[in-house]
Scaffold this motif. Structure first.
Motif, PDB file in Angstrom:
ATOM      1  N   LYS A 147     -10.910   3.344   0.493  1.00 51.19           N
ATOM      2  CA  LYS A 147     -12.347   3.183   0.257  1.00 51.19           C
ATOM      3  C   LYS A 147     -12.659   2.457  -1.054  1.00 51.19           C
ATOM      4  O   LYS A 147     -13.643   2.753  -1.723  1.00 51.19           O
ATOM      5  CB  LYS A 147     -13.059   4.549   0.267  1.00 51.19           C
ATOM      6  N   VAL A 148     -11.795   1.535  -1.395  1.00 52.08           N
ATOM      7  CA  VAL A 148     -12.087   0.691  -2.552  1.00 52.08           C
ATOM      8  C   VAL A 148     -13.154  -0.310  -2.133  1.00 52.08           C
ATOM      9  O   VAL A 148     -13.138  -0.812  -1.002  1.00 52.08           O
ATOM     10  CB  VAL A 148     -10.819  -0.055  -3.023  1.00 52.08           C
ATOM     11  N   SER A 149     -14.090  -0.580  -3.022  1.00 53.54           N
ATOM     12  CA  SER A 149     -15.152  -1.531  -2.702  1.00 53.54           C
ATOM     13  C   SER A 149     -14.570  -2.912  -2.414  1.00 53.54           C
ATOM     14  O   SER A 149     -13.780  -3.444  -3.196  1.00 53.54           O
ATOM     15  CB  SER A 149     -16.136  -1.631  -3.864  1.00 53.54           C
TER      16      SER A 149
ATOM     17  N   LEU B  39      -6.302  -1.987   4.161  1.00 52.92           N
ATOM     18  CA  LEU B  39      -5.954  -0.595   3.848  1.00 52.92           C
ATOM     19  C   LEU B  39      -6.723  -0.109   2.627  1.00 52.92           C
ATOM     20  O   LEU B  39      -7.216   1.027   2.601  1.00 52.92           O
ATOM     21  CB  LEU B  39      -4.447  -0.478   3.606  1.00 52.92           C
ATOM     22  N   LEU B  40      -6.819  -0.960   1.632  1.00 53.04           N
ATOM     23  CA  LEU B  40      -7.545  -0.583   0.413  1.00 53.04           C
ATOM     24  C   LEU B  40      -8.988  -0.229   0.737  1.00 53.04           C
ATOM     25  O   LEU B  40      -9.516   0.784   0.296  1.00 53.04           O
ATOM     26  CB  LEU B  40      -7.518  -1.728  -0.603  1.00 53.04           C
ATOM     27  N   VAL B  41      -9.612  -1.084   1.529  1.00 56.39           N
ATOM     28  CA  VAL B  41     -11.029  -0.904   1.798  1.00 56.39           C
ATOM     29  C   VAL B  41     -11.260   0.239   2.788  1.00 56.39           C
ATOM     30  O   VAL B  41     -12.127   1.075   2.600  1.00 56.39           O
ATOM     31  CB  VAL B  41     -11.633  -2.221   2.320  1.00 56.39           C
ATOM     32  N   GLU B  42     -10.416   0.271   3.819  1.00 58.77           N
ATOM     33  CA  GLU B  42     -10.702   1.217   4.901  1.00 58.77           C
ATOM     34  C   GLU B  42     -10.054   2.578   4.704  1.00 58.77           C
ATOM     35  O   GLU B  42     -10.571   3.581   5.169  1.00 58.77           O
ATOM     36  CB  GLU B  42     -10.270   0.604   6.239  1.00 58.77           C
ATOM     37  N   VAL B  43      -8.938   2.617   4.031  1.00 58.63           N
ATOM     38  CA  VAL B  43      -8.297   3.916   3.825  1.00 58.63           C
ATOM     39  C   VAL B  43      -8.631   4.479   2.451  1.00 58.63           C
ATOM     40  O   VAL B  43      -9.058   5.623   2.313  1.00 58.63           O
ATOM     41  CB  VAL B  43      -6.763   3.815   3.990  1.00 58.63           C
TER      42      VAL B  43
ATOM     43  N   LEU C  53      -5.900   3.330  -8.566  1.00 58.04           N
ATOM     44  CA  LEU C  53      -6.980   2.818  -7.733  1.00 58.04           C
ATOM     45  C   LEU C  53      -7.724   3.993  -7.095  1.00 58.04           C
ATOM     46  O   LEU C  53      -7.108   4.917  -6.564  1.00 58.04           O
ATOM     47  CB  LEU C  53      -6.406   1.937  -6.619  1.00 58.04           C
ATOM     48  N   THR C  54      -9.026   3.938  -7.152  1.00 56.31           N
ATOM     49  CA  THR C  54      -9.857   4.971  -6.536  1.00 56.31           C
ATOM     50  C   THR C  54     -11.011   4.275  -5.828  1.00 56.31           C
ATOM     51  O   THR C  54     -11.203   3.068  -5.998  1.00 56.31           O
ATOM     52  CB  THR C  54     -10.437   5.913  -7.604  1.00 56.31           C
ATOM     53  N   PRO C  55     -11.784   5.023  -5.058  1.00 57.89           N
ATOM     54  CA  PRO C  55     -12.960   4.422  -4.429  1.00 57.89           C
ATOM     55  C   PRO C  55     -13.931   3.828  -5.454  1.00 57.89           C
ATOM     56  O   PRO C  55     -14.722   2.944  -5.117  1.00 57.89           O
ATOM     57  CB  PRO C  55     -13.596   5.608  -3.702  1.00 57.89           C
ATOM     58  N   ASN C  56     -13.852   4.292  -6.681  1.00 54.22           N
ATOM     59  CA  ASN C  56     -14.792   3.790  -7.695  1.00 54.22           C
ATOM     60  C   ASN C  56     -14.225   2.629  -8.499  1.00 54.22           C
ATOM     61  O   ASN C  56     -14.801   2.253  -9.520  1.00 54.22           O
ATOM     62  CB  ASN C  56     -15.138   4.922  -8.663  1.00 54.22           C
TER      63      ASN C  56
ATOM     64  N   PHE D 299       0.814  -1.209   0.000  1.00 47.60           N
ATOM     65  CA  PHE D 299       0.000   0.000   0.000  1.00 47.60           C
ATOM     66  C   PHE D 299       0.855   1.270   0.000  1.00 47.60           C
ATOM     67  O   PHE D 299       0.931   1.999   0.989  1.00 47.60           O
ATOM     68  CB  PHE D 299      -0.937  -0.016   1.224  1.00 47.60           C
ATOM     69  N   HIS D 300       1.545   1.496  -1.076  1.00 45.89           N
ATOM     70  CA  HIS D 300       2.233   2.772  -1.277  1.00 45.89           C
ATOM     71  C   HIS D 300       1.674   3.372  -2.551  1.00 45.89           C
ATOM     72  O   HIS D 300       1.446   2.664  -3.536  1.00 45.89           O
ATOM     73  CB  HIS D 300       3.748   2.586  -1.390  1.00 45.89           C
ATOM     74  N   SER D 301       1.485   4.672  -2.518  1.00 43.96           N
ATOM     75  CA  SER D 301       0.681   5.275  -3.578  1.00 43.96           C
ATOM     76  C   SER D 301       1.301   5.112  -4.958  1.00 43.96           C
ATOM     77  O   SER D 301       0.590   5.007  -5.949  1.00 43.96           O
ATOM     78  CB  SER D 301       0.450   6.750  -3.294  1.00 43.96           C
ATOM     79  N   ASP D 302       2.630   5.066  -5.012  1.00 43.11           N
ATOM     80  CA  ASP D 302       3.215   4.914  -6.344  1.00 43.11           C
ATOM     81  C   ASP D 302       2.958   3.518  -6.910  1.00 43.11           C
ATOM     82  O   ASP D 302       3.194   3.265  -8.086  1.00 43.11           O
ATOM     83  CB  ASP D 302       4.719   5.222  -6.317  1.00 43.11           C
ATOM     84  N   HIS D 303       2.474   2.641  -6.077  1.00 45.91           N
ATOM     85  CA  HIS D 303       2.135   1.309  -6.579  1.00 45.91           C
ATOM     86  C   HIS D 303       0.639   1.139  -6.798  1.00 45.91           C
ATOM     87  O   HIS D 303       0.231   0.285  -7.570  1.00 45.91           O
ATOM     88  CB  HIS D 303       2.666   0.224  -5.627  1.00 45.91           C
ATOM     89  N   TYR D 304      -0.150   1.928  -6.094  1.00 55.02           N
ATOM     90  CA  TYR D 304      -1.593   1.766  -6.304  1.00 55.02           C
ATOM     91  C   TYR D 304      -2.204   2.920  -7.095  1.00 55.02           C
ATOM     92  O   TYR D 304      -3.428   2.970  -7.222  1.00 55.02           O
ATOM     93  CB  TYR D 304      -2.338   1.522  -4.979  1.00 55.02           C
ATOM     94  N   THR D 305      -1.425   3.830  -7.588  1.00 54.86           N
ATOM     95  CA  THR D 305      -2.047   4.909  -8.360  1.00 54.86           C
ATOM     96  C   THR D 305      -2.891   4.298  -9.474  1.00 54.86           C
ATOM     97  O   THR D 305      -2.477   3.370 -10.166  1.00 54.86           O
ATOM     98  CB  THR D 305      -1.018   5.859  -8.994  1.00 54.86           C
TER      99      THR D 305
END
Length: 899
Positions: free
Chosen positions: A114-116, A108-112, A90-93, A82-88
């Motif tokens: 807010k990925v479904s 982290l994805l779900v709670e921080v 990804l959005t809540p949508n 979960f580092h932003s340069d690796h998950y850029t």
DNA sequence: GCGATCAGCT
DNA sequence: CACAGCTGATCGC
């Protein structure tokens, strides 16, 4: 779930179910979503042409840390941490596919972020799961919390299993060697490596040392200020996720609680660290406070402390002294036991190298441990563009640690297969990836799969994916017809003298992969040949394998099959360079009267094969230990030394060598004096002696001896070995046209290749005949000349001539030759880099092939180094040779001819 | 108008 | 020299 069971997942099924759940939940499906939802009968679209190679696992639709490249080409995404340069991306949508990751990262994805959770599938560490027919295992990456490496076993083309390791971001540690699953990934097809600090200039200590330093500073200063209550504030700069270990260790060793703000606390809770109350949101409960990354100063491009901010904090929180720690990735200022400290007034900032990426040595250690066929850098290169120069530079750091022979072999194979490559042409194979169309999934999709979290529990089934090693030894599961079919295929590819038993062995040890079986065969052809001889006592053999067709008899103890089945076929003990006896170290040893018997024995046995090795044979040879050459020495110097070192005293008996020689050729004592003579001539070098012997198969001894002595060719050969080219040339010019039966090379002066292109006749002036495989000597001579040549134009012309002969006489050998030019070269020049740049090779090819520079340049840019060469050769071939069908048989008959 | 992407900065 | 991440401007549909 029982340990023996493997959870089986299918991303398309999961994906469709998630989408169904999503539309049920919110009936008015947004138009954008329904448009992006793949229709039931449309397969996934192919990967875009320039999809970053470091983010996709070959022969799958698995995308790793590539959410910004998400699209209709895949529904199987992997997030390493979960580092932003690796998950850029990804959005809540997010709704473009299923995200596989560790439990921590999933939370982290779900709670921080807010990925479904519908799209997030958490996987446990060290438990293989089957995803889309591939076996996937997560192992800890020793990076930030939740960071994992992904291990993939992908079903390959011939039923063989390809293995890939994707490290994500990772810091190597020795405990990784204990990870049981990782042991199944030795010799993987590729490792996608976190090359952040892939340069020796990045030096940093172990995390323990750094933490120890911080702890010691805190304790020292705390003791110094023991009188005054609550006077010193310690600040530790961290970012959102990562470097938690520092905090935990401070808490543990300094017996303090750590203050964090609410946001950090929330994250820590999700991470599940510090449950036992080491962290507090109450400032007054701790004098160790965590601050944001850039509070204490800017770290880039160099650290500039922010003492103003520190004073603010000090005043705010009522302290009289502030000590800050900045755990930066590295620092150039690491002196012995001293870290950089910036001070001003009552402030000090300690720059502590604390890296969650592997350092240079650790990277090399890991690669050495896994010994993959390839290293694919994931960091530090422009992953969007296939900047092969960068990648190649990066890969150079791992030369000698990767399985170079496998690469070269594969490369040659790829050439013969045309476009059918594994890594280079990944996108072309995407359409054939099995189980990856969405259409049939709708029927098999289980309606209960509302949340992907639930999948984790219930639906484990036995994996259909074979759990055993790719090198499977049982043929039991195949029926007789299958076996016969495979054997027939093999028979077509191998010389006739190979027995069925031997073929079965080959198949067994190659996991039934015909391509590999044949490769292995050629790796071990000498041994097989000896076996065949021992078993059949035949002297006359099939003539369809050129190098071995000559009816010479070899008396050697029949090796039991098991002996070398138990060996790895690339075992250094069994695979000696055919020319290893002239490699600097060994030669010197011999001359120092300390012959290494073992080495000599095996290298001599090796050379009982063909007299003049072929260009292609290079790829059959074990990669030499790269560190062995001294680097600065040239062959010329080396040989010069040898001559000085070997005076007439060399007439000493060479008894052992003579014994060996006699044993190798046929054991008759009548040969002894002849053998002694040759060995004397060759200074005890059995390889050359054997060459000479086999070039004169009818030992009318005395006559032969005389012939040998006067043989210009013999002397030429010696001088090639000794690299005294001028001597050789002189001799060759004087020489007539003595026919040497069985010798593949024509007697052609070595320096003809340096004629101007106008005067050089590619056919007349070549040292071998049309249709024959090109011999090494062709390259060796050229390289000798080129190496001595200062002028670029001249060097180009020499190389150009070399290629012209290859193109005219043995077009199949062009590619190996180019490869040898651009990398390591012929055995005589082992461990030497040809002192020319790729541009000269390019220029030579340009002239030889009649292409133009810009075309080559384009190819180079679009395909990278190897691709460029392969493509170039393909084109060259199609221009100069009749197009050959790229069937498997055609391929192997070509290979057979070359060898 | 919205989301994706990027420059600039912390 | 390339550790992470935020923010606001800009692009593009």
């Amino acid at each position: 779930m029982a340990a023996s069971e493997t959870l089986t997942l299918d991303s398309s099924t999961l994906f469709l179910n998630s989408h169904n759940s999503l539309s049920l939940r919110s009936p008015p499906t947004p138009p954008a979503l329904s448009a992006s939802l793949p229709s039931n009968h449309s397969p996934l679209s192919p990967f875009p042409k320039h999809f970053p190679k470091s983010k996709v696992i070959p022969n799958t639709r698995f995308v790793v840390d590539g959410f910004r490249y998400a699209g209709d080409h895949s529904v199987s995404y992997f997030l390493s941490h979960f580092h932003s340069d690796h998950y850029t991306g990804l959005t809540p949508n997010w709704s473009k596919g299923i995200i596989f990751c560790s439990n921590v990262t999933a939370r982290l994805l779900v709670e921080v972020l807010k990925v479904s959770s519908l799209f997030v599938v958490p996987l446990s560490l060290s438990e293989p799961v089957s995803i889309d027919g591939c076996e996937v295992t997560l192992v800890d990456a020793n990076h930030c919390p939740g960071a994992v490496q992904f291990l993939f076993k992908v079903p390959g083309i011939d039923g063989k299993c390809e293995r890939y390791v994707h490290t994500g971001d990772f810091r190597y540690c020795n405990s990784m060697k204990l990870e049981p699953t990782l042991s199944e990934f030795f010799g993987s097809d590729a490792i996608f490596l976190d090359t952040t600090y892939c340069n020796p200039k990045f030096v940093f200590p172990s995390q323990e040392e750094s933490i120890g330093y911080i702890v010691s500073v805190i304790e020292r200063i705390a003791v110094e200020n023991v009188g005054s209550l609550k006077s010193v504030l310690f600040l530790v700069a961290t970012y959102v996720i990562g470097k938690e270990r520092i905090l935990l260790e401070i808490a543990r060793k300094c017996k303090r609680r750590i203050h964090v703000d609410a946001r950090k606390m929330a994250i820590l809770r999700i991470l599940g660290v510090g449950e036992d109350g080491v962290f507090t949101e109450e400032e007054s409960e701790s004098d160790v406070h965590v601050v944001g990354w850039n509070v204490l100063g800017e770290t880039w491009p160099y650290f500039r402390p922010n003492f103003v901010k520190m004073k603010e904090i000090m005043d705010e929180r009522g302290y009289s002294k502030v000590v800050g720690f900045v755990p930066t990735g590295w620092t150039y200022e690491v002196k012995r036991n001293k870290f950089a400290v910036r001070t001003k007034d009552s402030f000090e900032i300690h720059l502590v190298p604390y890296s969650e990426h592997s350092n240079y040595d650790e990277l090399r250690e890991y690669v050495k441990f896994l010994k993959p066929k390839r290293v694919i850098p994931t960091v530090g290169v422009d992953v969007e563009k296939l900047d092969s120069k960068h990648v190649n530079a990066m890969q150079k750091h791992f030369a000698g640690l990767v399985d170079e022979m496998a690469i070269k072999q594969e490369f040659l194979m790829g050439f013969h297969f045309g476009s059918r490559e594994t890594l280079e042409n990944v996108e072309e194979d995407f359409d054939t990836v099995p189980n990856q169309t969405v259409d049939h999934e709708i029927e098999t999709a289980s309606p209960e799969l509302k949340s992907s979290y639930s999948i984790d529990q219930g639906r484990g089934t036995h994996s259909s994916f074979p759990r055993e090693e790719p090198v499977s030894k049982d043929l039991v599961r195949l029926n007789d017809n299958d076996i016969e079919e495979i054997l027939q295929e093999l028979r077509d590819c191998l010389p006739k003298w190979v027995t069925q038993d031997q073929m079965l062995e080959l198949l067994s040890s190659s996991g039934r992969n015909i391509v590999e079986a044949v490769s292995n065969f050629y790796e071990r052809e000498t041994e097989f040949y000896e076996q065949a001889i021992a078993c059949t006592s035949q002297t006359s053999l099939s003539n369809d394998s050129a190098p071995l067709s000559k009816p010479y008899s070899v008396k050697s103890p029949p090796r039991s099959v098991n002996v070398f089945l138990n060996q790895t076929y690339k075992s250094p003990d069994t695979r000696h360079s055919i020319k290893s006896s002239i490699s600097p170290n060994k030669k010197r040893r011999n001359l120092d009267d300390k012959p290494n018997k073992k080495a000599r024995t095996s290298s001599s046995l090796e050379s009982s094969g063909p007299k003049q090795c072929r260009i292609t044979r290079f790829f059959n040879k074990l990669a030499p230990n790269v560190s062995q050459g001294s680097g600065n020495e040239t062959v010329f110097e080396q040989c010069h030394n040898d001559e000085n070192l070997s005076p007439s005293g060399s007439t000493k008996s060479y008894k052992e060598e003579v014994d060996q020689f006699i044993q190798i050729v046929n054991g008759s004592e009548s040969l002894r004096s002849y053998a002694a003579t040759i060995l004397e001539e060759t200074k005890g070098d059995i390889n050359i002696a054997l060459d000479i012997y086999y070039s004169n198969p009818q030992p009318n001894l005395d006559e032969n001896k005389e012939r040998l002595k006067s043989s210009k060719l013999f002397q030429a050969q010696c001088s090639i070995q000794d690299c005294s080219l001028s001597e050789e040339n002189k001799l060759l010019e004087e020489s007539g046209n003595i026919e040497m039966p069985g010798l593949p090379t024509k007697k052609v002066a070595a320096n003809l290749v340096s004629l101007t292109p106008g005067k050089y006749s590619p056919i007349e002036h070549a040292c071998w005949k049309d249709g024959e495989p090109a011999p090494y000597i062709h390259l060796a001579r050229t390289f000798d000349l080129v190496e001595d040549e200062k002028g670029k134009i001249k060097a180009t012309s020499i190389l150009c001539n070399m290629f012209r002969s290859l193109l005219a006489l043995s077009p199949e050998d062009v590619l190996p030759a180019v490869y040898l030019c651009t990398n390591k070269i012929a055995p005589d020049h082992e461990n030497m880099e040809l002192n020319i740049g790729g541009s000269i090779v390019t220029a030579a090819l340009e002239e030889a092939c009649g292409t133009n520079r810009s075309k080559i340049r384009d190819l180079y840019n679009s395909l990278g180094d190897l691709g460029d060469v392969a493509e170039l050769c393909r084109r060259t071939q199609s221009l100069l040779a009749p197009p050959s069908p790229l069937s498997i048989r055609g391929v192997f008959s070509v290979l057979r001819k070359i060898r």
